[in-house]
Design an enzyme around this catalytic site. Structure first.
Site, PDB file in Angstrom:
ATOM      1  N   ARG A  53       0.860  -1.193   0.000  1.00  0.00           N
ATOM      2  CA  ARG A  53       0.000   0.000   0.000  1.00  0.00           C
ATOM      3  C   ARG A  53       0.890   1.235   0.000  1.00  0.00           C
ATOM      4  O   ARG A  53       2.097   1.145   0.238  1.00  0.00           O
ATOM      5  CB  ARG A  53      -0.893   0.012   1.244  1.00  0.00           C
ATOM      6  CG  ARG A  53      -0.077  -0.050   2.510  1.00  0.00           C
ATOM      7  CD  ARG A  53      -0.877  -0.351   3.756  1.00  0.00           C
ATOM      8  NE  ARG A  53      -0.123  -1.228   4.643  1.00  0.00           N
ATOM      9  CZ  ARG A  53       0.930  -0.878   5.353  1.00  0.00           C
ATOM     10  NH1 ARG A  53       1.357   0.326   5.317  1.00  0.00           N
ATOM     11  NH2 ARG A  53       1.577  -1.734   6.114  1.00  0.00           N
ATOM     12  N   ASP A  78       8.657   7.673  -9.587  1.00  0.00           N
ATOM     13  CA  ASP A  78       9.261   8.615  -8.649  1.00  0.00           C
ATOM     14  C   ASP A  78       8.565   8.607  -7.284  1.00  0.00           C
ATOM     15  O   ASP A  78       9.171   8.957  -6.276  1.00  0.00           O
ATOM     16  CB  ASP A  78       9.238  10.029  -9.241  1.00  0.00           C
ATOM     17  CG  ASP A  78      10.047  10.106 -10.529  1.00  0.00           C
ATOM     18  OD1 ASP A  78      11.202   9.657 -10.520  1.00  0.00           O
ATOM     19  OD2 ASP A  78       9.517  10.613 -11.544  1.00  0.00           O
ATOM     20  N   SER A 109       4.954   5.230 -14.269  1.00  0.00           N
ATOM     21  CA  SER A 109       4.521   6.062 -15.398  1.00  0.00           C
ATOM     22  C   SER A 109       5.233   7.414 -15.335  1.00  0.00           C
ATOM     23  O   SER A 109       5.308   8.124 -16.324  1.00  0.00           O
ATOM     24  CB  SER A 109       3.007   6.248 -15.375  1.00  0.00           C
ATOM     25  OG  SER A 109       2.604   6.851 -14.168  1.00  0.00           O
TER      26      SER A 109
HETATM   27  P1  ADP Z   1       3.925   5.792 -10.998  1.00  0.00           P
HETATM   28  O1  ADP Z   1       5.078   6.458 -11.686  1.00  0.00           O
HETATM   29  O2  ADP Z   1       3.340   4.724 -11.841  1.00  0.00           O
HETATM   30  O3  ADP Z   1       2.942   6.806 -10.533  1.00  0.00           O
HETATM   31  P2  ADP Z   1       4.918   5.670  -8.304  1.00  0.00           P
HETATM   32  O4  ADP Z   1       6.132   5.000  -7.797  1.00  0.00           O
HETATM   33  O5  ADP Z   1       4.988   7.153  -8.441  1.00  0.00           O
HETATM   34  O6  ADP Z   1       4.522   5.042  -9.716  1.00  0.00           O
HETATM   35  O7  ADP Z   1       3.720   5.268  -7.358  1.00  0.00           O
HETATM   36  C1  ADP Z   1       2.454   5.866  -7.464  1.00  0.00           C
HETATM   37  C2  ADP Z   1       1.845   6.033  -6.085  1.00  0.00           C
HETATM   38  O8  ADP Z   1       1.593   4.771  -5.497  1.00  0.00           O
HETATM   39  C3  ADP Z   1       2.763   6.754  -5.115  1.00  0.00           C
HETATM   40  O9  ADP Z   1       2.006   7.736  -4.437  1.00  0.00           O
HETATM   41  C4  ADP Z   1       3.211   5.673  -4.148  1.00  0.00           C
HETATM   42  O10 ADP Z   1       3.449   6.206  -2.866  1.00  0.00           O
HETATM   43  C5  ADP Z   1       2.026   4.748  -4.134  1.00  0.00           C
HETATM   44  N1  ADP Z   1       2.319   3.351  -3.762  1.00  0.00           N
HETATM   45  C6  ADP Z   1       3.480   2.797  -3.372  1.00  0.00           C
HETATM   46  N2  ADP Z   1       3.356   1.465  -3.163  1.00  0.00           N
HETATM   47  C7  ADP Z   1       2.052   1.171  -3.431  1.00  0.00           C
HETATM   48  C8  ADP Z   1       1.294  -0.048  -3.416  1.00  0.00           C
HETATM   49  N3  ADP Z   1       1.843  -1.218  -3.101  1.00  0.00           N
HETATM   50  N4  ADP Z   1      -0.005   0.030  -3.771  1.00  0.00           N
HETATM   51  C9  ADP Z   1      -0.563   1.193  -4.135  1.00  0.00           C
HETATM   52  N5  ADP Z   1       0.106   2.379  -4.170  1.00  0.00           N
HETATM   53  C10 ADP Z   1       1.394   2.363  -3.822  1.00  0.00           C
HETATM   54 MG    MG Z   2       4.317   8.920  -9.660  1.00  0.00          MG
END
Ligand code: ADP
Ligand code: MG
Length: 373
Positions: A53, A78, A109
């Site tokens: 999460r 990021d 992404s």
């Molecule tokens: P993306 O570039 O795809 O947005 P990120 O690393 O920025 O990937 O993550 C997107 C969001 O998901 C961030 O706010 C992060 O804190 C949150 N996150 C991290 N681990 C999880 C998880 N296991 N399930 C859902 N959200 C998560």
């Molecule tokens: Mg992100």
């Protein structure tokens, strides 16, 4: 960064933190297909930790026994790195903790830091899985460079640390609105930009900054001596994280040597401390990982949609700063303060939404060790 580069010992033990939901939700497949064997063959012993999460990684690194790990590697976008950096700086032993080298393997992404690191290596641009493979190879070399972090103050939440960007106006709106196009990967920013151009807003506020030229260059913290502490701006969390010597509390007037921007109508404000805003957006072409600068860009109201679109197209190659756009201003600063006038809006830090309202920032040169480099 040559002078401050170091190399991890071989073999190395790394904790690899993964957000399985990042990007198109295929991080684990990307790891199995591209990363696992590469790391094993390079003698990088690693433990894969899959987060369950949001803020799971932040809690894990806050409690972790860091003596067990030579590096913490983030496989995500990021956002997960933002969690890890802030978790480290929330520890009572933050000064030691933030010396743990961090690494990034892009599967999100928004992979701006990975794109920046790839760019600093001098290689020509690559995207998505090729960027991941490039970062994997660079990681196997175990080179650690320094990277700037920026402390961010908002009105009523605890201080945050940022490694990439602070955005308000057009860029922040696009970043958050485009979350719903996550399934298309990095192309979400292009789609979001086109959608936002159709309903272009003006954002009112007061922007001020401390020019980089007004001070001797910020010195890097040396590897062995404790970080310098000054007393002018104790953080809310008292002893965690370096103190901000250039900032006064947000409810007090600006220091007298700051520059106040005359215009109060903007289309965007973007403060960058690494080169890339997204895989294909070279927003701060002059930035290097530990130059100690906040690269401040703002666009004044009055720019046409066509001119703004041209700026974003030029940004793919970092050419927007040399297009002679009369509405675009860019300058290097050490600290800044923004006071939005409109009651509602979006401010992002490293692509994550933060409390909306007055915000200020100060750069801390070379605060974190980073790989690949
Ligand atoms: P993306 O570039 O795809 O947005 P990120 O690393 O920025 O990937 O993550 C997107 C969001 O998901 C961030 O706010 C992060 O804190 C949150 N996150 C991290 N681990 C999880 C998880 N296991 N399930 C859902 N959200 C998560
Ligand atoms: Mg992100």
């Amino acid at each position: 960064a040559g002078a401050s580069m170091s190399v991890l010992s071989r073999p190395s033990r790394m904790m690899l933190l993964m957000n399985p939901q990042s990007g198109k939700g295929q991080a684990l497949t990307l790891y199995n297909n591209h990363i696992q064997r590469m790391l094993n063959e390079a003698g990088v012993t690693h433990t894969l930790v899959i987060t369950e999460r949001q803020n799971h990684a932040r809690e894990l690194v806050k409690e972790a026994d860091l003596s067990q790990w030579d590096a913490l590697v983030i496989m995500s976008g990021d956002g997960l790195l933002f969690e890890v950096i802030n978790g480290l700086l929330e520890r009572p032993d933050w000064e030691e903790a933030i010396r743990t080298p961090l690494g990034i393997l892009p599967s999100g992404s928004g992979n701006a830091l990975a794109a920046s690191i790839h760019h600093y290596s001098g290689a020509s641009p690559v995207f998505s899985e090729e960027l991941l493979v490039s970062c994997g190879f660079l990681l196997c070399q175990r080179l650690v460079a320094r990277m700037d972090l920026v402390s961010i103050h908002v009105a009523s939440s605890p201080r945050l640390f940022s490694f990439l960007s602070l955005a308000w106006g057009f860029v922040a709106d696009v970043d958050i609105e485009s979350e719903k196009y996550r399934q298309v990967g990095a192309a979400r920013f292009t789609i979001g930009t086109l959608v936002r151009l159709a309903s272009l807003h003006i954002y009112k506020g007061k922007l001020a900054y401390l020019p980089a030229s007004s001070l001797a260059p910020a010195s890097r913290p040396s590897k062995d001596s404790p970080l310098q502490r000054t007393e002018s701006m104790p953080s809310r969390s008292a002893t965690k994280g370096p103190s901000d010597s250039l900032l006064l509390p947000l409810d007090q007037p600006l220091p007298s040597d700051w520059v106040v921007v005359q215009e109060e109508d903007f289309v965007l404000m973007l403060a960058m401390y690494q080169s890339h805003l997204a895989e294909d957006l070279l927003a701060a072409p002059g930035a290097t990982s530990d130059d100690g600068f906040i690269h401040l860009i703002y666009v004044r109201a009055g720019i046409s949609r066509t001119a703004l679109l041209k700026l974003f197209l030029a940004m793919e190659k970092g050419a927007h700063l040399t297009t002679n756009c009369q509405h675009l201003v860019h300058t290097k600063v050490r600290a800044l303060r923004l006071e939005p006038h409109s009651p509602k809006g979006i401010i992002t830090v490293d692509g994550e939404v933060v409390e909306y309202g007055p915000v200020q920032a100060e750069v801390h040169r070379g605060l974190v060790g980073f790989m690949p480099s």
